[in-house]
Enzyme design. Structure first.
Site, PDB file in Angstrom:
ATOM      1  N   GLY A  55     -40.962 -11.641 -49.812  1.00 24.04           N
ATOM      2  CA  GLY A  55     -40.942 -10.502 -48.901  1.00 24.04           C
ATOM      3  C   GLY A  55     -42.000  -9.500 -49.305  1.00 24.04           C
ATOM      4  O   GLY A  55     -42.478  -9.514 -50.449  1.00 24.04           O
ATOM      5  N   CYS A  82     -40.539 -15.634 -55.281  1.00 23.44           N
ATOM      6  CA  CYS A  82     -41.288 -14.373 -55.241  1.00 23.44           C
ATOM      7  C   CYS A  82     -40.333 -13.176 -55.211  1.00 23.44           C
ATOM      8  O   CYS A  82     -39.675 -12.892 -56.205  1.00 23.44           O
ATOM      9  CB  CYS A  82     -42.255 -14.364 -54.059  1.00 23.44           C
ATOM     10  SG  CYS A  82     -43.505 -13.062 -54.169  1.00 23.44           S
ATOM     11  N   TYR A  83     -40.194 -12.474 -54.087  1.00 26.55           N
ATOM     12  CA  TYR A  83     -39.237 -11.364 -54.003  1.00 26.55           C
ATOM     13  C   TYR A  83     -37.837 -11.845 -54.349  1.00 26.55           C
ATOM     14  O   TYR A  83     -37.044 -11.098 -54.920  1.00 26.55           O
ATOM     15  CB  TYR A  83     -39.258 -10.774 -52.583  1.00 26.55           C
ATOM     16  CG  TYR A  83     -38.324  -9.605 -52.380  1.00 26.55           C
ATOM     17  CD1 TYR A  83     -38.761  -8.293 -52.558  1.00 26.55           C
ATOM     18  CD2 TYR A  83     -36.999  -9.807 -51.994  1.00 26.55           C
ATOM     19  CE1 TYR A  83     -37.890  -7.211 -52.367  1.00 26.55           C
ATOM     20  CE2 TYR A  83     -36.128  -8.735 -51.803  1.00 26.55           C
ATOM     21  CZ  TYR A  83     -36.582  -7.440 -51.995  1.00 26.55           C
ATOM     22  OH  TYR A  83     -35.725  -6.382 -51.812  1.00 26.55           O
ATOM     23  N   HIS A 168     -45.275 -19.258 -54.718  1.00 27.29           N
ATOM     24  CA  HIS A 168     -44.795 -19.806 -53.446  1.00 27.29           C
ATOM     25  C   HIS A 168     -44.965 -21.327 -53.416  1.00 27.29           C
ATOM     26  O   HIS A 168     -46.053 -21.826 -53.126  1.00 27.29           O
ATOM     27  CB  HIS A 168     -45.558 -19.182 -52.271  1.00 27.29           C
ATOM     28  CG  HIS A 168     -45.194 -17.758 -52.010  1.00 27.29           C
ATOM     29  ND1 HIS A 168     -44.144 -17.403 -51.202  1.00 27.29           N
ATOM     30  CD2 HIS A 168     -45.741 -16.600 -52.476  1.00 27.29           C
ATOM     31  CE1 HIS A 168     -44.054 -16.080 -51.167  1.00 27.29           C
ATOM     32  NE2 HIS A 168     -45.002 -15.561 -51.924  1.00 27.29           N
ATOM     33  N   GLU A 170     -43.865 -23.315 -51.218  1.00 27.64           N
ATOM     34  CA  GLU A 170     -43.883 -23.828 -49.839  1.00 27.64           C
ATOM     35  C   GLU A 170     -45.276 -23.913 -49.239  1.00 27.64           C
ATOM     36  O   GLU A 170     -45.489 -24.616 -48.244  1.00 27.64           O
ATOM     37  CB  GLU A 170     -42.987 -22.960 -48.942  1.00 27.64           C
ATOM     38  CG  GLU A 170     -43.478 -21.545 -48.681  1.00 27.64           C
ATOM     39  CD  GLU A 170     -43.068 -20.533 -49.739  1.00 27.64           C
ATOM     40  OE1 GLU A 170     -43.059 -19.327 -49.438  1.00 27.64           O
ATOM     41  OE2 GLU A 170     -42.758 -20.955 -50.873  1.00 27.64           O
ATOM     42  N   GLY A 224     -43.294 -29.127 -19.757  1.00 32.04           N
ATOM     43  CA  GLY A 224     -43.725 -29.213 -21.141  1.00 32.04           C
ATOM     44  C   GLY A 224     -42.784 -30.083 -21.954  1.00 32.04           C
ATOM     45  O   GLY A 224     -41.738 -30.521 -21.481  1.00 32.04           O
ATOM     46  N   ASP A 226     -40.812 -29.382 -24.509  1.00 38.02           N
ATOM     47  CA  ASP A 226     -39.514 -28.823 -24.898  1.00 38.02           C
ATOM     48  C   ASP A 226     -38.454 -29.021 -23.816  1.00 38.02           C
ATOM     49  O   ASP A 226     -37.390 -29.597 -24.066  1.00 38.02           O
ATOM     50  CB  ASP A 226     -39.638 -27.329 -25.220  1.00 38.02           C
ATOM     51  CG  ASP A 226     -40.696 -27.052 -26.267  1.00 38.02           C
ATOM     52  OD1 ASP A 226     -41.028 -27.977 -27.028  1.00 38.02           O
ATOM     53  OD2 ASP A 226     -41.201 -25.919 -26.314  1.00 38.02           O
ATOM     54  N   SER A 228     -38.616 -30.932 -21.247  1.00 35.76           N
ATOM     55  CA  SER A 228     -38.496 -32.347 -20.874  1.00 35.76           C
ATOM     56  C   SER A 228     -37.580 -33.093 -21.832  1.00 35.76           C
ATOM     57  O   SER A 228     -36.708 -33.862 -21.417  1.00 35.76           O
ATOM     58  CB  SER A 228     -39.876 -33.006 -20.844  1.00 35.76           C
ATOM     59  OG  SER A 228     -40.721 -32.390 -19.908  1.00 35.76           O
ATOM     60  N   LYS A 375     -41.378 -27.675 -33.271  1.00 38.91           N
ATOM     61  CA  LYS A 375     -42.080 -28.453 -32.257  1.00 38.91           C
ATOM     62  C   LYS A 375     -42.336 -29.899 -32.688  1.00 38.91           C
ATOM     63  O   LYS A 375     -42.132 -30.835 -31.906  1.00 38.91           O
ATOM     64  CB  LYS A 375     -43.413 -27.779 -31.924  1.00 38.91           C
ATOM     65  CG  LYS A 375     -44.258 -28.523 -30.887  1.00 38.91           C
ATOM     66  CD  LYS A 375     -43.688 -28.398 -29.489  1.00 38.91           C
ATOM     67  CE  LYS A 375     -43.981 -27.042 -28.912  1.00 38.91           C
ATOM     68  NZ  LYS A 375     -43.613 -26.924 -27.485  1.00 38.91           N
TER      69      LYS A 375
END
Length: 519
Positions: A55, A82-83, A168, A170, A224, A226, A228, A375
């Site tokens: 953060g 981190c934070y 981090h 990630e 699109g 999503d 569909s 997505k």
């Protein structure tokens, strides 16, 4: 959720969603909650482990994000990042201070103690740091597990099943970050790798079938990926008791209205009601130039049109002895996060998404089968459903359509101009074999005119911006370094073929600080 779950408490880091994505990459389900989530909400998910994100604040700031300290005593393993490390130190009796030497960017970390978190990793790690505070005194029971030349980089209290790192893991810049997260989720937490497309499809179909019962559902279809995939999933559960409504809002891509109908009916075998309301939308948009107002106008009008069509379906189904009680939406996890602002006081980025905003008198209950997905996960689901690649690989398209790519007033003339330019961009990106490599590629019509020369004559016409970005999920994005020849061809074709445009520019802004769309 009947799969192993890792809960991520969000303290406002720009990388929080990336943590969730990384965990899902090894088929473990992850869910992001605001750090202010009540302890009971966290416990209700029966998490295998909890991750405290980074953060931007200091733990000593008056408005520092806070969490229920009970998460540290739940019994589930905890990993602070981190934070998150500083939160653990601060709340368990240690001391955090402003660092004498702040660390931002690449750093070298030395592992100084054996711990399951670093199992199999080298003794020296190349990591990504982003902090101005550091742990000066560790809480009782904690040991130092890693350090840089300047600061504490890793701590652990294995008796309490708490680990933390200052860097981090990630982000891609931390080379062994995935291995570290895997050690935490699989080895320390014992999470099962059961978050798979097959499992998701089966459980979702069963859940939707139980939800809807003998009722009828309607779905707002955009064409699109999503909406569909959401429609195909629900249709698999309830068959022809799903009716899809496809609305032409006047700001679709060129020939989109006819193409989508053909694809949805002939290839996906969906029951589609198509409504051409383009003139209705354009009349509402007349004179509107403010971006936020455009979104609201389109959103409100869509709801009105959808409501009109839904009532017709209600009457038809009622006469057939069925009741329409459900609305299917292709809401994705980033939509939920950006619309509900999990960071607490942070700004809501998107106001046009379909999360909320439905009129209360519609009395429809929501089905959002993709609400927990990113997505790329939706595309995996679509492939497992046997959907054609031309739908699965379609680039994202904004809910307000070309209206947010036309700066200034939206008119039929300007829509037609942008449709032609946009098709050229997409055509050339596809010809170059880049369509699947970029996240989005499109044209933007600017309210700027400039002088040009065509056929030895002076012109004064519109400017078009081309935008192409690379991204994993749209949360962050980098501008795509398209080959010069592709840009040259796009520019040449637009200026030559689209009447009213005499200049093309390329947008090289990343997100952040910009957004992907111009409005």
């Amino acid at each position: 959720m009947d799969t192993s779950t890792i809960v991520i408490l969000d303290f406002g880091s720009q990388y929080t969603q990336l943590i969730a994505r990384r965990i899902r990459e090894f088929n473990v389900f992850s869910v992001v909650l605001p750090c202010t989530a009540p302890l009971e909400q966290v416990k209700a998910l029966n998490p295998k482990g909890v991750i405290l994100s980074g953060g931007p604040c200091s733990v000593y700031d008056a408005d520092a994000p806070n969490a229920d300290e009970g998460v540290l005593a739940m019994g589930a393993p905890v990993l602070g990042i981190c934070y998150g490390l500083q939160f653990i130190v601060h709340h368990l009796g240690g001391k955090v201070v402003g660092a004498a030497a702040r660390e931002y960017g690449h750093a070298e970390v030395t592992v100084v103690a054996e711990t399951p978190l670093f199992r199999g990793l080298p003794g020296t790690l190349d990591v990504w740091m982003s902090h101005g505070d550091e742990a000066e005194t560790l809480p009782v029971g904690f040991q130092l597990t890693a350090k840089t030349s300047n600061a504490v980089a890793g701590i652990a209290d294995e008796a309490r099943r708490i680990w933390a790192v200052q860097f981090h893991p990630e982000v891609a810049h931390t080379r062994q970050g995935m291995e570290l997260l895997k050690n935490f989720c699989l080895d320390i937490c014992g999470a099962e790798q059961d978050w798979t497309p097959e499992h998701f499809i089966q459980s979702t179909v069963e859940r939707v079938r139980a939800q809807v019962g003998t009722g009828h559902a309607i779905c707002g279809l955009s064409g699109g990926v999503d909406s569909s995939v959401a429609a195909v999933l629900v249709a698999r559960a309830i068959g022809d008791r799903l009716t899809c409504i496809f609305v032409n809002n006047g700001v679709l891509r060129k020939d989109e209205f006819l193409k989508v109908q053909t694809t949805m009916r002939e290839q996906l075998r969906l029951n589609v009601v198509a409504v051409d309301s383009s003139q209705r939308f354009l009349e509402k948009l007349a004179g509107v130039t403010d971006p936020e107002r455009k979104r609201k106008v389109i959103g409100n009008e869509f709801i009105a049109v959808f409501d009109d069509e839904a009532k017709k379906i209600f009457e038809t189904e009622k006469s057939a002895g069925e009741e329409v009680a459900w609305l299917v939406q292709g809401t994705l996890y980033p939509d939920v996060i950006e619309s509900s602002s999990v960071h607490g006081p942070s700004h809501t980025i998107k106001s046009h998404h379909n999360v909320g905003g439905l009129p209360a008198d519609m009395k429809l209950k929501l089905i959002e089968p993709l609400r927990d997905l990113f997505k790329d996960e939706v595309r995996r689901i679509g492939r497992d459903l046997g959907m054609p690649e031309e739908i699965i690989e379609r680039q994202p398209f904004p809910g307000p359509g070309l209206a947010v790519r036309i700066l200034g007033e939206v008119t039929a003339e300007r829509v037609a101009m942008l449709q032609e330019a946009d098709q050229i961009v997409v055509d050339e990106i596809k010809k170059a074999g880049l369509y699947r490599k970029v996240w989005q590629s499109f044209a933007v019509l600017l309210p700027v005119k400039s002088v040009g020369v065509m056929g030895d004559q002076r012109t004064y016409a519109n400017t078009c911006a081309v935008r192409a970005v690379e991204s994993e999920d749209g949360m962050t994005a980098d501008w795509a370094p398209l080959p010069y020849e592709v840009l040259r061809t796009i520019s040449s074709r637009i200026v030559s073929e689209v009447r009213g445009i005499n200049r093309v520019v390329y947008d090289i802004t990343s997100k952040p600080p910009g957004t992907i769309e111009w409005e």
